[in-house]
Design a protein around this motif. Structure first.
Motif, mmCIF file in Angstrom:
data_model
loop_
_atom_site.group_PDB
_atom_site.id
_atom_site.type_symbol
_atom_site.label_atom_id
_atom_site.label_comp_id
_atom_site.label_asym_id
_atom_site.label_seq_id
_atom_site.Cartn_x
_atom_site.Cartn_y
_atom_site.Cartn_z
ATOM 1 N N LEU A 214 4.918 9.931 9.532
ATOM 2 C CA LEU A 214 3.999 8.986 8.902
ATOM 3 C C LEU A 214 3.334 9.698 7.731
ATOM 4 O O LEU A 214 2.658 10.709 7.915
ATOM 5 C CB LEU A 214 2.957 8.506 9.911
ATOM 6 N N THR A 215 3.526 9.176 6.516
ATOM 7 C CA THR A 215 3.137 9.902 5.305
ATOM 8 C C THR A 215 2.009 9.241 4.529
ATOM 9 O O THR A 215 1.614 9.749 3.486
ATOM 10 C CB THR A 215 4.353 10.048 4.378
ATOM 11 N N GLY A 216 1.501 8.126 4.997
ATOM 12 C CA GLY A 216 0.443 7.442 4.266
ATOM 13 C C GLY A 216 0.428 5.962 4.604
ATOM 14 O O GLY A 216 0.765 5.571 5.730
ATOM 15 N N PHE A 217 0.077 5.145 3.608
ATOM 16 C CA PHE A 217 -0.029 3.708 3.831
ATOM 17 C C PHE A 217 0.649 2.930 2.713
ATOM 18 O O PHE A 217 0.671 3.356 1.554
ATOM 19 C CB PHE A 217 -1.506 3.269 3.871
ATOM 20 N N GLY A 218 1.190 1.758 3.088
ATOM 21 C CA GLY A 218 1.542 0.732 2.128
ATOM 22 C C GLY A 218 0.527 -0.393 2.294
ATOM 23 O O GLY A 218 0.260 -0.818 3.409
ATOM 24 N N ILE A 219 -0.066 -0.846 1.203
ATOM 25 C CA ILE A 219 -1.127 -1.848 1.298
ATOM 26 C C ILE A 219 -0.552 -3.223 0.988
ATOM 27 O O ILE A 219 0.122 -3.429 -0.030
ATOM 28 C CB ILE A 219 -2.305 -1.530 0.353
ATOM 29 N N VAL A 220 -0.830 -4.159 1.888
ATOM 30 C CA VAL A 220 -0.291 -5.516 1.793
ATOM 31 C C VAL A 220 -1.447 -6.509 1.792
ATOM 32 O O VAL A 220 -2.414 -6.352 2.543
ATOM 33 C CB VAL A 220 0.655 -5.820 2.974
ATOM 34 N N SER A 221 -1.348 -7.516 0.953
ATOM 35 C CA SER A 221 -2.307 -8.623 0.945
ATOM 36 C C SER A 221 -1.555 -9.913 1.249
ATOM 37 O O SER A 221 -0.325 -9.917 1.415
ATOM 38 C CB SER A 221 -3.006 -8.723 -0.416
ATOM 39 N N LYS A 222 -2.278 -11.031 1.283
ATOM 40 C CA LYS A 222 -1.624 -12.320 1.511
ATOM 41 C C LYS A 222 -0.660 -12.671 0.386
ATOM 42 O O LYS A 222 0.262 -13.469 0.569
ATOM 43 C CB LYS A 222 -2.678 -13.423 1.649
ATOM 44 N N ASN A 223 -0.882 -12.071 -0.784
ATOM 45 C CA ASN A 223 -0.025 -12.357 -1.938
ATOM 46 C C ASN A 223 1.141 -11.393 -2.070
ATOM 47 O O ASN A 223 1.929 -11.495 -3.005
ATOM 48 C CB ASN A 223 -0.862 -12.321 -3.225
ATOM 49 N N GLY A 224 1.238 -10.449 -1.146
ATOM 50 C CA GLY A 224 2.376 -9.533 -1.184
ATOM 51 C C GLY A 224 1.966 -8.079 -1.211
ATOM 52 O O GLY A 224 0.828 -7.709 -0.914
ATOM 53 N N PHE A 225 2.907 -7.245 -1.589
ATOM 54 C CA PHE A 225 2.728 -5.791 -1.567
ATOM 55 C C PHE A 225 1.931 -5.336 -2.783
ATOM 56 O O PHE A 225 2.160 -5.785 -3.904
ATOM 57 C CB PHE A 225 4.105 -5.120 -1.563
ATOM 58 N N LYS A 226 0.976 -4.386 -2.574
ATOM 59 C CA LYS A 226 0.119 -3.927 -3.661
ATOM 60 C C LYS A 226 0.386 -2.493 -4.084
ATOM 61 O O LYS A 226 0.075 -2.099 -5.203
ATOM 62 C CB LYS A 226 -1.353 -4.084 -3.269
ATOM 63 N N GLY A 227 0.933 -1.671 -3.188
ATOM 64 C CA GLY A 227 1.231 -0.299 -3.571
ATOM 65 C C GLY A 227 1.073 0.656 -2.402
ATOM 66 O O GLY A 227 0.722 0.266 -1.287
#
Length: 385
Positions: A214-227
């Motif tokens: 596990l190397t970090g996070f992917g950030i997701v919102s209701k509108n899709g992937f943010k980074g």
């Protein structure tokens, strides 16, 4: 006569008993452990990992001739279409009740592609809210084919059970479907999904081997992937969780150019307080820690250690916060803290569930190191020069 009546009653009882004639025997089913989801050229690409339970009960002596798992692949305009295509090549009943994780690629998380996938699994009667979610930049097939160290069962893998390493380090907190849905429905309508990579730091007598990390996070919102927030940019998030976590920092000792000390930290509590003045909101964070010293060289004082810990933890938090601002992400969910404690102010300044954030919004970070445990009764060196 009495014997005849007894026999008739017994026969009637047998006929009236509910049986298990329509239940499939366990050895005649395939068990899904995880699903990988990709999205390319307008189609969902799904990877189904079917686990071999022959090694589960024999984790100390796995069956060498039995493959730990097999990966099926299919694609379709919807996820369900892809699954039905895959079913055509399966010769046993598929059981979903032991499914433990969902693995998404970045494309599968973009443009709301993940929403119907999550909804489908929640509607299936055999799946559960405790299914863990991950994202990755790596090819899904390569991730799913990685086996645990020492050829342990896949039920002990990082994806199937990341809680095994929680006592060692809580750098990335697991996220299940329940938490994912709650975070997407609450301000700031974003969720940090753990990101998975292939780690090549291990070797056997036969040569190099691989493991998932596990190397970090992917950030997701209701509108899709943010980074993504990877490694260094993500380290500060662990200190801002509401619950207890465990991690480490490496501090530089005063007046010693090359001397460093790695300290184990147990975060006891974090309290984030919104401060409202003239409809402008800032936040103060109060963090309490305990420290354990594993080893050191020379003389060192508790005050010096406390000072170094406070400096490094603040640096981690500020770096994660700045990384979130770059991709327009509220990594510490400050919007939710304001929503919980002052909903009137939140309604005035929020936009799409988020409040505006600047570099100065997180105005103060107070860190208290309650205990510094040297591991022994003294800070004297174990071996003297």
């Amino acid at each position: 006569m009495r014997k005849k009546i007894t026999l008739i009653v017994s026969l009637l009882a047998v006929l009236l008993l509910s049986g298990c004639w329509d239940v499939t025997e366990p050895q005649r089913m395939y068990y899904v452990d995880g699903i990988g989801i990709d999205y390319k050229d307008g189609q969902y690409e799904i990877y189904m990992q079917i686990i071999n339970f022959a090694n589960v009960a024999k984790s100390e002596a796995p069956t060498p001739q039995a493959a730990p798992s097999e990966i099926g692949f299919a694609k379709g305009k919807t996820m369900e279409e892809a699954f039905f295509k895959l079913y055509r090549s399966i010769d046993q009943k598929v059981f979903w009740g032991h499914m433990t994780f969902l693995l998404f690629t970045e494309d599968a998380l973009k443009n709301e592609n993940a929403i119907p996938v999550i909804d489908s699994f929640l509607r299936h009667r055999e799946t559960r809210y405790q299914i863990l979610t991950f994202c990755t930049k790596e090819p899904i097939k390569d991730i799913l084919l990685v086996t645990p160290l020492l050829n342990k069962s896949l039920t002990a893998s990082k994806l199937s059970n990341p809680m095994h390493t929680k006592e060692l380090q809580t750098f990335v907190e697991p996220v299940d479907l329940r938490k994912l849905i709650i975070d997407l429905n609450e301000p700031s309508h974003e969720v940090n999904i753990p990101s998975v990579a292939i780690n090549k730091n291990w070797e056997t007598t036969d040569g190099p081997t691989t493991e998932t990390a596990l190397t970090g996070f992917g950030i997701v919102s209701k509108n899709g992937f943010k980074g993504y927030l990877n490694d260094g940019d993500a380290r500060g998030i662990q200190w801002m969780y509401d619950k207890k976590t465990r991690g480490d920092v490496t501090i530089k000792l005063d007046n010693k150019e090359n001397d460093h000390l790695t300290v184990d930290l147990e975060k006891l509590s974090t309290e984030i307080k919104p401060i409202v003045k003239n409809n402008k909101v800032t936040f103060e964070a109060d963090i309490k820690l305990n420290a354990i010293i594993n080893g050191f060289e020379g003389k060192v004082s508790t005050d010096e250690i406390r000072k170094g810990i406070i400096k490094e933890v603040k640096k981690d938090i500020k770096k994660s916060y700045a990384g979130g601002l770059k991709i327009d992400v509220d990594v510490f969910r400050l919007s939710e803290h304001l929503y919980r404690k002052d909903v009137k102010t939140w309604k005035k300044i929020q936009k799409d569930g988020k409040i505006p954030l600047t570099e100065d919004t997180l105005s103060k970070i107070n860190i208290t190191v309650n205990k510094v445990n040297p591991g022994r009764k003294t800070f004297a060196e174990t071996i003297k020069e």
